[in-house]
Design a protein around this motif. Structure first.
Motif, PDB file in Angstrom:
ATOM      1  N   GLN A  93       0.826  -1.192   0.000  1.00  0.00           N
ATOM      2  CA  GLN A  93       0.000   0.000   0.000  1.00  0.00           C
ATOM      3  C   GLN A  93       0.873   1.260   0.000  1.00  0.00           C
ATOM      4  O   GLN A  93       0.559   2.241  -0.674  1.00  0.00           O
ATOM      5  CB  GLN A  93      -0.949  -0.001   1.202  1.00  0.00           C
ATOM      6  CG  GLN A  93      -2.132  -0.939   1.036  1.00  0.00           C
ATOM      7  CD  GLN A  93      -3.054  -0.917   2.237  1.00  0.00           C
ATOM      8  OE1 GLN A  93      -2.699  -1.392   3.312  1.00  0.00           O
ATOM      9  NE2 GLN A  93      -4.236  -0.368   2.077  1.00  0.00           N
ATOM     10  N   VAL A  94       1.946   1.220   0.769  1.00  0.00           N
ATOM     11  CA  VAL A  94       2.913   2.322   0.716  1.00  0.00           C
ATOM     12  C   VAL A  94       3.540   2.400  -0.673  1.00  0.00           C
ATOM     13  O   VAL A  94       3.672   3.481  -1.251  1.00  0.00           O
ATOM     14  CB  VAL A  94       4.010   2.135   1.788  1.00  0.00           C
ATOM     15  CG1 VAL A  94       5.093   3.199   1.648  1.00  0.00           C
ATOM     16  CG2 VAL A  94       3.407   2.175   3.192  1.00  0.00           C
ATOM     17  N   GLY A  95       3.897   1.236  -1.226  1.00  0.00           N
ATOM     18  CA  GLY A  95       4.546   1.201  -2.535  1.00  0.00           C
ATOM     19  C   GLY A  95       3.663   1.692  -3.662  1.00  0.00           C
ATOM     20  O   GLY A  95       4.106   2.457  -4.526  1.00  0.00           O
TER      21      GLY A  95
ATOM     22  N   PRO B 238       9.798   1.453  -7.534  1.00  0.00           N
ATOM     23  CA  PRO B 238       8.858   0.324  -7.424  1.00  0.00           C
ATOM     24  C   PRO B 238       9.287  -0.771  -6.460  1.00  0.00           C
ATOM     25  O   PRO B 238       8.507  -1.676  -6.168  1.00  0.00           O
ATOM     26  CB  PRO B 238       8.788  -0.206  -8.862  1.00  0.00           C
ATOM     27  CG  PRO B 238      10.086   0.188  -9.484  1.00  0.00           C
ATOM     28  CD  PRO B 238      10.444   1.505  -8.862  1.00  0.00           C
ATOM     29  N   THR B 239      10.511  -0.702  -5.952  1.00  0.00           N
ATOM     30  CA  THR B 239      11.006  -1.767  -5.073  1.00  0.00           C
ATOM     31  C   THR B 239      10.886  -1.434  -3.591  1.00  0.00           C
ATOM     32  O   THR B 239      11.206  -2.269  -2.745  1.00  0.00           O
ATOM     33  CB  THR B 239      12.479  -2.072  -5.391  1.00  0.00           C
ATOM     34  OG1 THR B 239      13.285  -0.919  -5.066  1.00  0.00           O
ATOM     35  CG2 THR B 239      12.667  -2.404  -6.858  1.00  0.00           C
ATOM     36  N   LEU B 240      10.426  -0.242  -3.251  1.00  0.00           N
ATOM     37  CA  LEU B 240      10.488   0.195  -1.858  1.00  0.00           C
ATOM     38  C   LEU B 240       9.410  -0.401  -0.968  1.00  0.00           C
ATOM     39  O   LEU B 240       9.649  -0.661   0.204  1.00  0.00           O
ATOM     40  CB  LEU B 240      10.401   1.727  -1.795  1.00  0.00           C
ATOM     41  CG  LEU B 240      11.650   2.499  -2.225  1.00  0.00           C
ATOM     42  CD1 LEU B 240      11.380   3.994  -2.152  1.00  0.00           C
ATOM     43  CD2 LEU B 240      12.829   2.137  -1.339  1.00  0.00           C
ATOM     44  N   GLY B 241       8.203  -0.582  -1.490  1.00  0.00           N
ATOM     45  CA  GLY B 241       7.064  -0.939  -0.661  1.00  0.00           C
ATOM     46  C   GLY B 241       7.244  -2.129   0.262  1.00  0.00           C
ATOM     47  O   GLY B 241       7.012  -2.019   1.476  1.00  0.00           O
ATOM     48  N   PRO B 242       7.636  -3.305  -0.262  1.00  0.00           N
ATOM     49  CA  PRO B 242       7.719  -4.491   0.603  1.00  0.00           C
ATOM     50  C   PRO B 242       8.658  -4.310   1.790  1.00  0.00           C
ATOM     51  O   PRO B 242       8.478  -4.980   2.813  1.00  0.00           O
ATOM     52  CB  PRO B 242       8.243  -5.575  -0.352  1.00  0.00           C
ATOM     53  CG  PRO B 242       7.801  -5.125  -1.713  1.00  0.00           C
ATOM     54  CD  PRO B 242       7.902  -3.629  -1.680  1.00  0.00           C
ATOM     55  N   GLY B 243       9.618  -3.410   1.684  1.00  0.00           N
ATOM     56  CA  GLY B 243      10.562  -3.217   2.773  1.00  0.00           C
ATOM     57  C   GLY B 243       9.963  -2.631   4.037  1.00  0.00           C
ATOM     58  O   GLY B 243      10.603  -2.655   5.096  1.00  0.00           O
ATOM     59  N   TYR B 244       8.750  -2.118   3.957  1.00  0.00           N
ATOM     60  CA  TYR B 244       8.111  -1.526   5.132  1.00  0.00           C
ATOM     61  C   TYR B 244       7.280  -2.530   5.920  1.00  0.00           C
ATOM     62  O   TYR B 244       6.852  -2.229   7.045  1.00  0.00           O
ATOM     63  CB  TYR B 244       7.218  -0.350   4.710  1.00  0.00           C
ATOM     64  CG  TYR B 244       8.006   0.842   4.232  1.00  0.00           C
ATOM     65  CD1 TYR B 244       8.621   1.698   5.137  1.00  0.00           C
ATOM     66  CD2 TYR B 244       8.157   1.105   2.875  1.00  0.00           C
ATOM     67  CE1 TYR B 244       9.363   2.790   4.703  1.00  0.00           C
ATOM     68  CE2 TYR B 244       8.893   2.189   2.430  1.00  0.00           C
ATOM     69  CZ  TYR B 244       9.489   3.025   3.345  1.00  0.00           C
ATOM     70  OH  TYR B 244      10.234   4.097   2.918  1.00  0.00           O
TER      71      TYR B 244
END
Length: 368
Positions: A99-101, A264-270
């Motif tokens: 959702q952040v991503g 596009p790669t940032l979201g899952p990291g949260y």
């Protein structure tokens, strides 16, 4: 003489004992507030500061390090506070990272690819976050899909949308007015940090000081009992996921503004840091209750530990191991204090619903 006073002046003795009780009660309250079970994260933070101050004082104790730490965790803090709301209502949201991503990518796509003004792109992205939360809530309450499965499926769909919109590449060229917000500051404190604490105040007030917040906690505590007392639990669950979606979209817009690009790669990291902070935060201040201030404290305690390890130049896998171990400890502590016990009841209810919907001879039919 004192024995005589005790025997012959029993009323006076009772009065003196009664006068001492408020003092004893006050002492117990202070000791309880300062106990390890109530503010263990504070003591862990003190230990982290002492350890790294002794081993790498020239790196860890600088103002730049702490200013950077405060700023870098603002987005994680907003995502974690967003997650507090549905967890307090008794539902999990495994889509929080994506959702952040998706918000990060969509706001960048609207601003750069579609040429929309900031005043239009930002509300549109927030509405998208609300719509995602609404879909998740309807899947849980109307389709009767367990929140683990529903939000996991939504997360997968969002991941596909992120790749489809971005083409797997960063979106560059953010408008200056938008990107400057992510790096602007007042009195040395950046706007994202100020936004984090503004979000914390709003969510804290709504959860702790309003009837709606009490309904959220009642639903998370025992959904059946809350329903019997007249709480519209389906509406509470949907509303909590909508609120989570809006806050997650805000976090995504903040990270795009900070980086001046949409990655596009940032979201899952949260996902992992947010869940770790929320579960660890549930053991702070409220003892087994998901809460805002314990969550924010946990975000920065974990970040301080990771930052110290990174500055110590440990192998790159150590910070990941630290986060994973912290999540396990946080979940174990939350379960011990009762927060996870309420949420784990969702699984039992899901199993009971599945048994009710499965025909008695369903297994034999499948075999046939």
């Amino acid at each position: 003489m004192s024995d005589t006073t005790v025997v012959h002046n029993r009323n006076g003795t009772a009065e003196r004992e009664f006068a001492r009780r408020p003092t004893a009660s006050w002492r117990r309250q202070v000791l309880s507030a300062l106990s390890w079970r109530n503010i263990s994260a504070v003591y862990v933070l003190i230990a982290i500061v002492l350890i790294f101050s002794a081993t790498i004082p020239d790196k860890f104790l600088t103002a730049t390090t702490w200013r950077t730490l405060l700023d870098n965790q603002a987005v994680t803090g907003v995502a974690a506070v967003a997650l507090v709301v549905p967890l307090a209502a008794g539902v999990f949201n495994l889509a929080i990272g994506l959702q952040v991503g998706i918000a990060s990518i969509v706001v960048g796509w609207l601003l750069v690819k579609q040429g929309m003004p900031v005043a239009v792109a930002v509300p549109a992205t927030a509405l998208l976050g609300a719509a995602i939360g609404l879909v998740s809530g309807l899947l849980i309450t109307k389709a009767r899909i367990d929140s683990f499965i529903a939000t996991l499926g939504v997360s997968s769909l969002l991941g596909a949308c992120v790749t489809g919109i971005s083409g797997g590449e960063q979106i560059l060229g953010m408008p200056k007015g938008f990107s400057s917000f992510g790096t602007g500051e007042i009195g040395g404190i950046t706007y994202p940090v100020l936004c984090l604490f503004a979000v914390c105040l709003v969510v804290w007030y709504l959860l702790e000081r309003t009837p709606s917040g009490r309904r959220v906690y009642a639903t998370g505590g025992n959904v059946d009992a809350a329903r019997l007392t007249g709480v519209n639990t389906s509406l509470v669950i949907i509303g909590s996921l909508v609120a989570c979606g809006i806050l997650a979209s805000f976090a995504g817009m903040l990270v795009t503004s900070k980086l001046a690009n949409a990655d596009p790669t940032l979201g899952p990291g949260y996902l992992l840091p947010a869940f770790t902070a929320v579960f660890l935060g549930s053991t702070q201040f409220k003892r087994g209750r998901f809460n805002v201030w314990g969550t924010v404290l946990s975000v920065y305690v974990l970040a301080a530990g990771v930052k110290g390890l990174q500055l110590s130049q440990v192998p790159v896998w150590i910070p990941d191991a630290f986060n994973g171990a912290a999540l396990l400890v946080a979940v174990a502590a939350a379960k011990r204090q009762g927060a996870l016990g309420r949420s784990s009841g969702l699984l039992a209810r899901a199993v009971r619903r599945a048994r009710r919907t499965l025909p008695p001879d369903g297994l034999s039919e499948q075999k046939g």
